[in-house]
Motif scaffolding. Sequence first.
Motif, mmCIF file in Angstrom:
data_model
loop_
_atom_site.group_PDB
_atom_site.id
_atom_site.type_symbol
_atom_site.label_atom_id
_atom_site.label_comp_id
_atom_site.label_asym_id
_atom_site.label_seq_id
_atom_site.Cartn_x
_atom_site.Cartn_y
_atom_site.Cartn_z
ATOM 1 N N UNK A 31 0.824 -1.203 0.000
ATOM 2 C CA UNK A 31 0.000 0.000 0.000
ATOM 3 C C UNK A 31 0.861 1.257 0.000
ATOM 4 N N UNK A 32 0.418 2.249 -0.742
ATOM 5 C CA UNK A 32 1.008 3.577 -0.702
ATOM 6 C C UNK A 32 0.074 4.473 0.111
ATOM 7 N N UNK A 33 0.633 5.202 1.046
ATOM 8 C CA UNK A 33 -0.191 6.046 1.910
ATOM 9 C C UNK A 33 0.407 7.444 1.965
ATOM 10 N N UNK A 34 -0.450 8.447 1.890
ATOM 11 C CA UNK A 34 0.015 9.829 1.919
ATOM 12 C C UNK A 34 -1.013 10.690 2.643
ATOM 13 N N UNK A 35 -0.530 11.764 3.246
ATOM 14 C CA UNK A 35 -1.414 12.694 3.958
ATOM 15 C C UNK A 35 -0.851 14.093 3.857
ATOM 16 N N UNK A 76 -17.057 27.550 4.644
ATOM 17 C CA UNK A 76 -16.324 28.176 3.541
ATOM 18 C C UNK A 76 -15.986 27.210 2.408
ATOM 19 N N UNK A 77 -15.871 25.925 2.727
ATOM 20 C CA UNK A 77 -15.432 24.960 1.726
ATOM 21 C C UNK A 77 -13.932 24.966 1.518
ATOM 22 N N UNK A 78 -13.191 25.703 2.346
ATOM 23 C CA UNK A 78 -11.735 25.719 2.216
ATOM 24 C C UNK A 78 -11.164 24.329 2.481
ATOM 25 N N UNK A 79 -10.300 23.864 1.596
ATOM 26 C CA UNK A 79 -9.712 22.540 1.750
ATOM 27 C C UNK A 79 -8.661 22.588 2.852
ATOM 28 N N UNK A 80 -8.775 21.666 3.814
ATOM 29 C CA UNK A 80 -7.896 21.639 4.976
ATOM 30 C C UNK A 80 -6.883 20.504 4.940
ATOM 31 N N UNK A 81 -7.240 19.400 4.302
ATOM 32 C CA UNK A 81 -6.326 18.266 4.319
ATOM 33 C C UNK A 81 -6.877 17.095 3.536
ATOM 34 N N UNK A 82 -6.038 16.083 3.361
ATOM 35 C CA UNK A 82 -6.453 14.883 2.646
ATOM 36 C C UNK A 82 -5.565 13.720 3.037
ATOM 37 N N UNK A 83 -6.124 12.516 2.903
ATOM 38 C CA UNK A 83 -5.392 11.280 3.140
ATOM 39 C C UNK A 83 -5.774 10.303 2.042
ATOM 40 N N UNK A 84 -4.785 9.580 1.532
ATOM 41 C CA UNK A 84 -5.040 8.615 0.469
ATOM 42 C C UNK A 84 -4.251 7.343 0.746
ATOM 43 N N UNK A 85 -4.904 6.194 0.540
ATOM 44 C CA UNK A 85 -4.257 4.894 0.735
ATOM 45 C C UNK A 85 -4.704 3.965 -0.379
ATOM 46 N N UNK A 86 -3.751 3.308 -1.016
ATOM 47 C CA UNK A 86 -4.101 2.347 -2.049
ATOM 48 C C UNK A 86 -2.858 1.799 -2.709
ATOM 49 N N UNK A 87 -3.073 0.843 -3.604
ATOM 50 C CA UNK A 87 -1.946 0.282 -4.350
ATOM 51 C C UNK A 87 -1.549 1.169 -5.517
ATOM 52 N N UNK A 88 -2.384 2.110 -5.866
ATOM 53 C CA UNK A 88 -2.096 3.049 -6.947
ATOM 54 C C UNK A 88 -1.358 4.273 -6.436
ATOM 55 N N UNK A 89 -1.417 5.335 -7.231
ATOM 56 C CA UNK A 89 -0.629 6.532 -6.949
ATOM 57 C C UNK A 89 -1.325 7.445 -5.942
ATOM 58 N N UNK A 98 -2.155 12.091 -5.744
ATOM 59 C CA UNK A 98 -3.439 12.692 -5.356
ATOM 60 C C UNK A 98 -3.255 13.643 -4.182
ATOM 61 N N UNK A 99 -2.456 13.244 -3.226
ATOM 62 C CA UNK A 99 -2.254 14.091 -2.051
ATOM 63 C C UNK A 99 -1.396 15.308 -2.399
ATOM 64 N N UNK A 100 -0.451 15.143 -3.320
ATOM 65 C CA UNK A 100 0.331 16.298 -3.765
ATOM 66 C C UNK A 100 -0.563 17.368 -4.397
ATOM 67 N N UNK A 101 -1.591 16.923 -5.128
ATOM 68 C CA UNK A 101 -2.543 17.877 -5.706
ATOM 69 C C UNK A 101 -3.219 18.678 -4.595
ATOM 70 N N UNK A 102 -3.652 17.981 -3.563
ATOM 71 C CA UNK A 102 -4.326 18.664 -2.450
ATOM 72 C C UNK A 102 -3.356 19.582 -1.716
ATOM 73 N N UNK A 103 -2.108 19.148 -1.540
ATOM 74 C CA UNK A 103 -1.116 19.990 -0.870
ATOM 75 C C UNK A 103 -0.926 21.303 -1.623
ATOM 76 N N UNK A 104 -0.882 21.211 -2.945
ATOM 77 C CA UNK A 104 -0.747 22.423 -3.757
ATOM 78 C C UNK A 104 -1.957 23.327 -3.585
ATOM 79 N N UNK A 105 -3.139 22.721 -3.587
ATOM 80 C CA UNK A 105 -4.372 23.496 -3.441
ATOM 81 C C UNK A 105 -4.426 24.193 -2.082
ATOM 82 N N UNK A 106 -4.024 23.473 -1.025
ATOM 83 C CA UNK A 106 -4.009 24.073 0.308
ATOM 84 C C UNK A 106 -3.064 25.271 0.351
#
Length: 565
Positions: free
Chosen positions: A335-339, A384-397, A401-409
Amino acid sequence: MKVIVVGGVAAGASAAARLRRLDETAEILVFERGEHVSFSNCGLPYHLGGAIPDADDLVLMTPAAFKARHNIEVRVNSAVTAIDRAAKTVTVQPKEGPAYTERYDKLILAPGAAPIVPGSIPGVHSPQVFTLRNVSDVKAIKAYIDGNGVTRAAVVGGGFIGVEVAENLASAGLLVDLVEGADQVLAPFDYDMAQILHKELTDNGITLHLNSMLASVSQGHITVTRAGREENIPAQLVVLAIGVAPETALARQAGLAIGDTRGIRVDASWRTEDEDIYAVGDAVESFDRLTRRPGRLALAGPAQRQARAAADHICGRPADNRGYIGSSCVRVFDLNAAATGLSEKAAKKAGIPCQTALIFPSDKVSIMPGAGTMAFKLVFETPTGRVLGAQAIGRGDAVRRVDVIATLISMGGTLADLKELELCYSPVYGTAKDVVNMAALVGLNLLEGRVKQVPVTAVRGLVEQGAYIIDVREEREYAAGHLKGAVNIPLSRFRQRMGEVPRDVPVYLHCRSSQRSYYALCELLGSGYTNVYNIQGSFLGICLYEYFNDRDLGREPIVTAYNFR
């Protein structure tokens, strides 16, 4: 100008190299108390598992290479023991020979952080107990394993280093017990997401001991306490990964201010209260960009950015301190996990009103080879809908996905921004509506009140209370495993059987991943139903959440059979 840098690795070595790029005439001197000035500390665990066969490959730059490439003098095995701010000198104690002093015009402190070793625990200084901070440490652990025929190891601490060490020891064929004082591993992930990682660890032979504290170390075993009871765990080798503490002794001796989180206090230019002394890396106190509170983050990326900023300021360039949002990733077996950013629990602890979208979409077009499910949790501020964080876990990339959210934050983005984000698409890499776009759409439905949901954590209570739960999966899926007491009304016949759905009680819907149940919920809302809820994460999320808890706590399962596909 003469600049002395105390400490190497990510922060110190980066600061020195940046200084040279900006000023060819400066005299730059680096002191490192260890034997290596620049090495891949994040790669250390992977020598234990054999992914990096030769430990010397972890060394990135030698003193000779620094001199040849950057004209920077590096003195290893040399500890800086004191700072005289008035005289602008440091005292240096080499491993061999007498102490001496060196003058500086500017001083950069990059002493890092040291592994925590609770001295009050009996046996904690025994020969079979190790910490992992540098190349010498990993060589010592590997030599002890090989020289003593170690087959059983205990890792104490379920943070990133602890999990990576446990995985690599298991990959090397050892039986591994992982001891963690909290109720989950990897604190940046929420409890519901951590259950996925718990399952992956146990499926790969690692025995988890959560809510457990190390009590003592003896020859051949350790003792841990849980709920007031002691348990002996066989262990020929013990690796302590309890956490790290900032190395602030030198700064304290010099009278420099220490922050609320025990790191060296710095200003926007990474300068201490002494205008000629800077501090960067794991030893400093920064601040959390989202909560606006002081904090520390012991990661290589922020350390390198801090080092560059300090060097820039020394050379007259503007520098700023934007704090951190906290982006991290880890591999846990398959599993690949990112936050990134704030977890749900962190946002609530900080008093930030928030909601979450938890989805289990395919990480690429489902008919493509290698396609799999990705667990993705998005945390956003209300209203507000402001994005605060994200977590992703799976065998894929998961990391992308989390890097996209980090940029948005970092840009202060919202759910509406994420919904409209145009990302690369090919069936071999993702779906036309990417995982992050899907999460934004779910989040907007919740934010705007179009859909009501209940979290996966509440499902056990619903089942035990006899709530009216509808499973809209097809009959064959239902037969393979379902929530006890759930009524099966397949989506393919939902409109024809809608009359069976009561209007006088709350109705909870789920499918495999929440998509089909969302369609059914829309049908109900469009037909005048109001008291209807989608179950967050649906059956897949329920199974992943309940599986480890049922095993660990000995609870009666709320499903007839687990299904993780």
